[in-house]
Design an enzyme around this catalytic site. Structure first.
Site, PDB file in Angstrom:
ATOM      1  N   ASP A  74       0.856  -1.190   0.000  1.00 45.82           N
ATOM      2  CA  ASP A  74       0.000   0.000   0.000  1.00 45.82           C
ATOM      3  C   ASP A  74       0.891   1.239   0.000  1.00 45.82           C
ATOM      4  O   ASP A  74       1.669   1.456   0.936  1.00 45.82           O
ATOM      5  CB  ASP A  74      -0.902  -0.022   1.240  1.00 45.82           C
ATOM      6  CG  ASP A  74      -1.806   1.198   1.291  1.00 45.82           C
ATOM      7  OD1 ASP A  74      -2.565   1.410   0.340  1.00 45.82           O
ATOM      8  OD2 ASP A  74      -1.738   1.950   2.291  1.00 45.82           O
ATOM      9  N   THR A 107      -3.024   5.195  -4.100  1.00 43.97           N
ATOM     10  CA  THR A 107      -1.965   5.906  -3.393  1.00 43.97           C
ATOM     11  C   THR A 107      -0.589   5.656  -4.023  1.00 43.97           C
ATOM     12  O   THR A 107       0.283   6.508  -3.940  1.00 43.97           O
ATOM     13  CB  THR A 107      -1.928   5.489  -1.912  1.00 43.97           C
ATOM     14  OG1 THR A 107      -1.890   4.058  -1.831  1.00 43.97           O
ATOM     15  CG2 THR A 107      -3.155   5.980  -1.186  1.00 43.97           C
ATOM     16  N   THR A 108      -0.409   4.492  -4.628  1.00 42.15           N
ATOM     17  CA  THR A 108       0.866   4.206  -5.315  1.00 42.15           C
ATOM     18  C   THR A 108       0.886   4.901  -6.676  1.00 42.15           C
ATOM     19  O   THR A 108       1.863   5.549  -7.038  1.00 42.15           O
ATOM     20  CB  THR A 108       1.046   2.689  -5.502  1.00 42.15           C
ATOM     21  OG1 THR A 108       0.907   2.044  -4.235  1.00 42.15           O
ATOM     22  CG2 THR A 108       2.408   2.369  -6.079  1.00 42.15           C
ATOM     23  N   ASP A 405      -9.052   0.080   1.793  1.00 44.56           N
ATOM     24  CA  ASP A 405      -9.036   0.525   0.394  1.00 44.56           C
ATOM     25  C   ASP A 405     -10.316   0.095  -0.328  1.00 44.56           C
ATOM     26  O   ASP A 405     -10.912   0.877  -1.078  1.00 44.56           O
ATOM     27  CB  ASP A 405      -7.820  -0.063  -0.338  1.00 44.56           C
ATOM     28  CG  ASP A 405      -6.518   0.615   0.078  1.00 44.56           C
ATOM     29  OD1 ASP A 405      -6.589   1.507   0.935  1.00 44.56           O
ATOM     30  OD2 ASP A 405      -5.453   0.240  -0.437  1.00 44.56           O
TER      31      ASP A 405
END
Length: 543
Positions: A74, A107-108, A405
């Protein structure tokens, strides 16, 4: 008289103080050198988590200073736990956190995109293009990409009656996580949890009503959704009943103990009679407290504080089951779920302040007989708890992050039911649209448009690399197919099924998430390109 190495100033009270000149101890970066330093720092951060992108992405092991190990892919978690010293690196950490707070997924990808934009900007700076022209061009290109996203987005059926489409989106989110071996089950749990608390009239989801609780032991497949509240507590006395029906809950933030005199004087017990009087007073107070709770009609007391063995035995004798040391957030959730009021004093307790629940029971796990308390069939039955199981604490924590998520992406679809297709399909479609528009520009911004189009290709490139494909060949092939057919659902076939159509593979992403990634990454890059002067202490660690 020697002059002071500084100048005298006065504060608001007229007191003088000396400002020391410390220019000679400052290290300073200006102009292109500062921009290059920023870009290099951002690229290092982006390259670190680039390999975590996609369903075949690799995990990172993070070891804290006290030896605690975290294994995750994550992006927000990786960046949060990295010890980043460079100021621009810290901005990228905040970028990932913003995406996590706003959307919960991507988020990545947002950091990889920001790193790619800065990398392309570096090449433009080498060509002599002013950073402001690059930043302005990026902003215009972002608008064009967002327009393209809106055009290719498709309406998505979101309803409590047919959760299957939502489950497929949640499976896409969970497909890249460590728990993907049971991601169908986890996706179903996440969707059921969100649908239980969703308000389809206002298009909103109250996350306060969803609690994710973890318990080490068992398998990931033992994870379950409880329509109620689960707390990691047991009845205060082992002889109290383990199952209660049609419960009236007294939710207390006052302790079961005699009131202490608010005075500096101390109480000296000098004789047996004094001790007996004190003990009698304590017993009377205990009995009075228990009677007040019983009189209000409560059949279960939930207390934020502890109580000693004497009070515990008295509660058992008076047949009033109790739970002690229940934390503040858990007390609030119990109050919301049961419709009760949190009572700060025994004297204020009344029947109308009690919460109601159909069933309160203790559940035990495995050979260790770990026990937890479950409050079900609450008056406000919308409150739910996901109880995550796993072989060790690391697996449980990663499962909780993955479920967060999935919950967030389902919430995004309830708020805005439009989707685009994953596997880099949306990025390739936007890249083609931005590159096409660059040909129509006569100004210098056309270079920034082409750079933005190339940066968008970093996501499908990373997906292909992480899946073990020949990245350039895979990207070129999909770009050619999308350009020829106009089908924006064609993406990188990460699972190597032989079918690059993400619509048929059910690789679906929220439009809101993808749009937010583009906007946040562009805003951050624009901010970084406008910083051309950095000062730091003489040791220059961060430069």
């Amino acid at each position: 008289m020697a002059s002071l190495p500084g100048s005298i100033a006065f504060d608001e009270y007229g007191r003088p103080f000396i400002i020391i000149r410390d220019q000679e101890r400052q290290k300073r970066l200006t102009g292109i050198d500062a921009l290059k330093s920023h870009i290099m720092a951002a690229q290092q951060i982006a390259n670190t988590i680039r390999t975590s992108l996609g369903p075949k992405g690799l995990d990172k092991m993070l070891v804290s200073p006290d030896g605690e190990v975290t294994v995750t892919n994550d992006g927000a978690t990786i960046l949060k736990q990295m010890d980043v010293e460079h100021q621009i690196g810290k901005l990228l950490v905040q970028l990932s956190q913003s995406q996590d707070d706003e959307i919960g997924d991507g988020t990545t990808g947002v950091v990889v995109l920001a790193g790619a934009l800065l990398e392309q900007a570096s090449a433009l700076l080498d060509q002599g293009i002013h950073p402001i022209r690059i930043a302005d061009g990026y902003e215009l290109a972002c608008q064009k990409a967002v327009e393209r996203l809106d055009k290719i987005a498709e309406m998505f059926p979101v309803s409590a009656e047919d959760p299957e489409p939502l489950i497929k989106v949640a499976m896409t989110t969970l497909g890249s996580k460590i728990i993907n071996k049971c991601h169908r089950q986890m996706a179903e749990i996440a969707v059921k949890a969100v649908l239980s608390v969703a308000n389809f009239e206002t298009r909103d989801v109250n996350f306060e009503l969803i609690k994710v609780e973890g318990k080490v032991g068992g398998r990931l497949e033992d994870t379950m959704l409880v329509k109620g509240v689960v707390i990691d507590k047991t009845m205060s006395h082992p002889q109290m009943p383990k199952e209660l029906r049609n419960v009236k809950l007294a939710i207390l933030t006052c302790p079961f103990e005699p009131p202490k005199p608010k005075t500096k004087h101390k109480l000296d017990v000098t004789s047996v009679e004094d001790y007996k009087d004190l003990r009698k007073y304590e017993q009377e107070k205990f009995i009075e407290m228990v009677d007040l709770v019983k009189k209000a009609g409560a059949t279960l007391a939930i207390c934020q504080w502890g109580f000693d063995d004497e009070a515990n035995h008295l509660l058992l004798q008076k047949q009033l089951p109790a739970v002690r040391w229940v934390g503040g957030p858990e007390i609030e959730l119990i109050a919301i779920a049961t419709g009760g009021r949190i009572v700060p004093r025994f004297e204020e307790l009344s029947p109308d302040k009690l919460g109601t629940a159909g069933l309160v029971r203790e559940i035990s796990f495995g050979t260790t007989k770990d026990r937890m308390l479950v409050i079900e069939e609450c008056s406000n039955s919308r409150a739910v708890t996901i109880l995550v199981r796993g072989g060790n604490a690391m697996i449980v924590e990663e499962a909780k992050r993955s479920l967060h998520d999935a919950l967030c992406i389902v919430r995004s679809l309830v708020q805005e039911p439009r989707v685009v297709y994953g596997g880099g399909a949306a990025e390739i479609a936007c890249s083609l649209a931005v590159a096409q528009h660059a040909h129509e520009l006569a100004s210098l911004e056309q270079y920034a448009f082409r750079a933005f189009a190339e940066a968008l290709e970093s996501t499908p490139l990373a997906l292909a690399e992480n899946s073990g494909l020949s990245a350039i060949h895979a990207l070129a092939e999909i770009k050619a197919k999308q350009s020829a057919s106009g089908d924006s659902a064609l993406g990188i076939d990460c699972m190597q099924t032989g079918n690059p159509n993400m619509r048929e593979q059910h690789v679906i992403e929220s439009l809101r998430s993808k749009r937010q990634q583009l906007i946040l990454a562009t805003q951050l890059v624009k901010m970084i390109l406008k910083i051309d002067d950095v000062r730091s202490p003489a040791d220059g660690r961060n430069m």
